[in-house]
Design an enzyme around this catalytic site. Structure first.
Site, PDB file in Angstrom:
ATOM      1  N   HIS E  15       5.115  -5.165  -0.895  1.00 20.49           N
ATOM      2  CA  HIS E  15       4.181  -6.246   0.309  1.00 20.49           C
ATOM      3  C   HIS E  15       3.609  -7.334  -0.322  1.00 20.49           C
ATOM      4  CE1 HIS E  15      -0.143  -4.661  -0.121  1.00 20.49           C
ATOM      5  NE2 HIS E  15       0.382  -4.673  -1.470  1.00 20.49           N
ATOM      6  N   CYS E  34      -2.319 -10.612  -5.200  1.00 21.61           N
ATOM      7  CA  CYS E  34      -1.587  -9.817  -4.138  1.00 21.61           C
ATOM      8  C   CYS E  34      -0.989 -10.881  -3.151  1.00 21.61           C
ATOM      9  CB  CYS E  34      -2.725  -8.970  -3.432  1.00 21.61           C
ATOM     10  SG  CYS E  34      -3.449  -7.771  -4.199  1.00 21.61           S
ATOM     11  N   HIS E  40       5.043  -7.834  -4.474  1.00 24.77           N
ATOM     12  CA  HIS E  40       4.820  -7.168  -5.674  1.00 24.77           C
ATOM     13  C   HIS E  40       4.934  -5.683  -4.666  1.00 24.77           C
ATOM     14  CE1 HIS E  40       0.746  -7.643  -3.931  1.00 24.77           C
ATOM     15  NE2 HIS E  40       0.548  -6.067  -4.195  1.00 24.77           N
ATOM     16  N   HIS E  42       4.067  -0.843  -4.484  1.00 24.74           N
ATOM     17  CA  HIS E  42       3.099   0.142  -4.825  1.00 24.74           C
ATOM     18  C   HIS E  42       3.786   1.400  -4.778  1.00 24.74           C
ATOM     19  CE1 HIS E  42      -0.412  -2.299  -5.531  1.00 24.74           C
ATOM     20  NE2 HIS E  42      -0.356  -2.812  -4.277  1.00 24.74           N
ATOM     21  N   ASP E  80       9.472   3.805   3.742  1.00 23.71           N
ATOM     22  CA  ASP E  80       9.848   4.045   2.229  1.00 23.71           C
ATOM     23  C   ASP E  80      10.713   2.996   1.879  1.00 23.71           C
ATOM     24  OD1 ASP E  80       9.793   5.378  -0.263  1.00 23.71           O
ATOM     25  OD2 ASP E  80      11.618   6.567   0.391  1.00 23.71           O
ATOM     26  N   HIS E  81      10.894   2.539   0.568  1.00 23.95           N
ATOM     27  CA  HIS E  81      11.917   1.447   0.057  1.00 23.95           C
ATOM     28  C   HIS E  81      11.936   0.180   0.835  1.00 23.95           C
ATOM     29  CE1 HIS E  81      12.593   4.633  -2.816  1.00 23.95           C
ATOM     30  NE2 HIS E  81      13.154   3.584  -3.522  1.00 23.95           N
ATOM     31  N   GLU E 125      -3.265   3.116  -2.473  1.00 24.50           N
ATOM     32  CA  GLU E 125      -2.562   1.906  -2.888  1.00 24.50           C
ATOM     33  C   GLU E 125      -2.231   2.095  -4.382  1.00 24.50           C
ATOM     34  OE1 GLU E 125      -2.778  -2.031  -0.881  1.00 24.50           O
ATOM     35  OE2 GLU E 125      -3.700  -2.384  -2.827  1.00 24.50           O
TER      36      GLU E 125
END
Lengths: 136, 136, 136, 136, 136, 136
Positions: E15, E34, E40, E42, E80-81, E125
């Site tokens: 994100h 961020c 980047h 998480h 996810d991913h 996060e």
């Protein structure tokens, strides 16, 4: 066939890193906040690892109940809720760094563990700083 | 260049530590509460570690998706939500100590992992009691 | 001024989810692998939370040594290394789901905790499945 | 006497596993969801382990404050909140698998660590997938 | 009698925090690292908590197998991913802060959970930064 | 719409539980090993939770970078690597139980947090003993 059994334990203690033969400034320079003369403390987490052949009758390398009691007698009774510098004889002349505490624990346990078993000690001073020692 | 890849998995099972050729008193003397004839159980946590050269094309020592599936097929399908003593053939004549469970898992996986890769298995019976085995 | 003190404990037990008045198929349909007639088991993690005014003399809401002993006497002694369905009277007619185990623990502790203190119980069946109950 | 000191750190990064010389279908076939052209990311946890003789004066194998700063300078500054494929030069021509990231970190740290000390790097891509490398 | 059942899940995603109507400098001023235009990522850990009366027949507030599948369908499949900014429609016009991701998840699950059950969502996060939302 | 953001921090400190107006025997009777005159210590883990409306422009309830710095200035700078009884003014006349430390931290942070935000503090003295306080 060699297997390693691990037992985790913990103790809470106060300590201070400093050399008596250095003044406060030099101690602070080398040991930083850890040299605070009023002490600080940690929840130490300890993992004791014993490697050997499993017993044919029981399937145990070493009965973990016995290892638990041994750690209690040799480490928790001696260190828990103590000031390591002041109250633990091994650190009268030895700086209680994580490295040195691990070596002291290893030496105390080594004499009580079956000779043909290998021994390793891992000591967490914080979740981010830890040391391990296997007598080599 | 040799690298180790690790995959963590888990399964829940019931077990009992006892020898059929001992009576309940002797079993209790050696295995304590773990010999309870009505069984007790654990959430086992398993770490499987495979060491080898990374593949030049993919950068993988071993595709972790494949390792995940292998652990699922060989360990989780066989042990999860099972009574190890009663339902898992390997423990018909073998006491399901953490040591023995780790060896059984290692043997099951060894035949499915590329021959020139090393294999180690670490099994947590509880967060404080765990064992590791690398086939030596 | 109301503060909450929390104490974490654990116990290992076997259980099975099923209703005697249902056949195995219906039990499997509703409870899945958890209905296995041969039992499976867990490392249960328990958090007991007591809320009240701190004592003016000691600064304690409740002495955590006493709470630790209370949990030991009422929960660990009763459930640890047991088969919940077979050996724990509260589950003779009650399915030992995490929800019901939490309620049974809450009821056992409620009578031993000072009346003007609030009580909450959180029970982890696995690291991913857990329940909480505060008597409402 | 050789002791290992370990320091844990972390960084968050985006990455994508793919080969430029393969089309999207082949990349998906080999790398699955990890080949997503829009990237995904992880909270990487890193453990750096340094083995050597403790210094006689300080009791330290290596001052963990210095190791912490070294990891900050070499790894966190370079990788944290970055897109590994796009922004980190080492991965311009190298797929950022956990294996390769660990090797890159090891190489960066090796030149900064005292020569007679051994170095090992463990990198968690997720709590269930991790790798370790010790330069062998 | 009201009990809360909790289910833990996780997903990995990329994100970036930024507002299209701000320039890069202002975005960096407010969102710091961020706001990195290259993204980047998480490992998000999610806890979904459902509160209600246990069913009299099953002892379940809500079958955790069903909650697990619901989280899989609504959250893991969708996030996810993935790159949250680019690939998840809910974040086309909404900044994917942890707060907003938690609200989006809550809204998606709320319509699928029995109406007289309360719902809370907790989203990690990182292990040190997390948020919770219960629709109030 | 109200959301809670949580930030985790930690500090290491020495302390001792005792009342100056009691003799050592009475202190030991009430506080046990925690009354050791030579002190012991802990790795305290702290979770600070702030509840409020997210900002419409940023999607943040409170910028976690600012909360991190606030915790650093008010708690870590004041308590980390300190002897709470000797070096922290708030505990000159107040026993540093976990309950009292949590209240002191809450009071320090309350004046720095936006007035219409709720504040809760959770403090782990050990992984098994912790307290929470929300100013009620």
């Amino acid at each position: 066939m060699r297997i390693t059994v691990h037992r985790k334990a913990h103790f809470n203690a106060a300590h201070r890193l400093y050399r008596k033969d250095w003044d406060d400034d030099r101690n602070f320079e080398v040991f930083g906040k850890c040299s605070n003369p009023h002490y600080h403390g940690h929840n130490y987490e300890l993992i004791v690892s014993v490697t050997g052949e499993p017993n044919l009758e029981t399937g145990f390398v070493m009965d973990l109940k016995i290892l638990k009691e041994l750690i209690y007698d040799e480490v928790e009774e001696a260190f828990d809720h103590k000031n390591l510098n002041v109250e633990v004889p091994e650190f009268k002349e030895l700086i209680p760094t994580a490295e040195n505490i691990a070596v002291v624990i290893w030496n105390k346990l080594r004499t009580k563990i079956q000779e043909d078993h290998d021994l390793e000690v891992t000591l967490y001073e914080t979740p981010r700083n830890f040391v391990s020692y296997k007598g080599e």
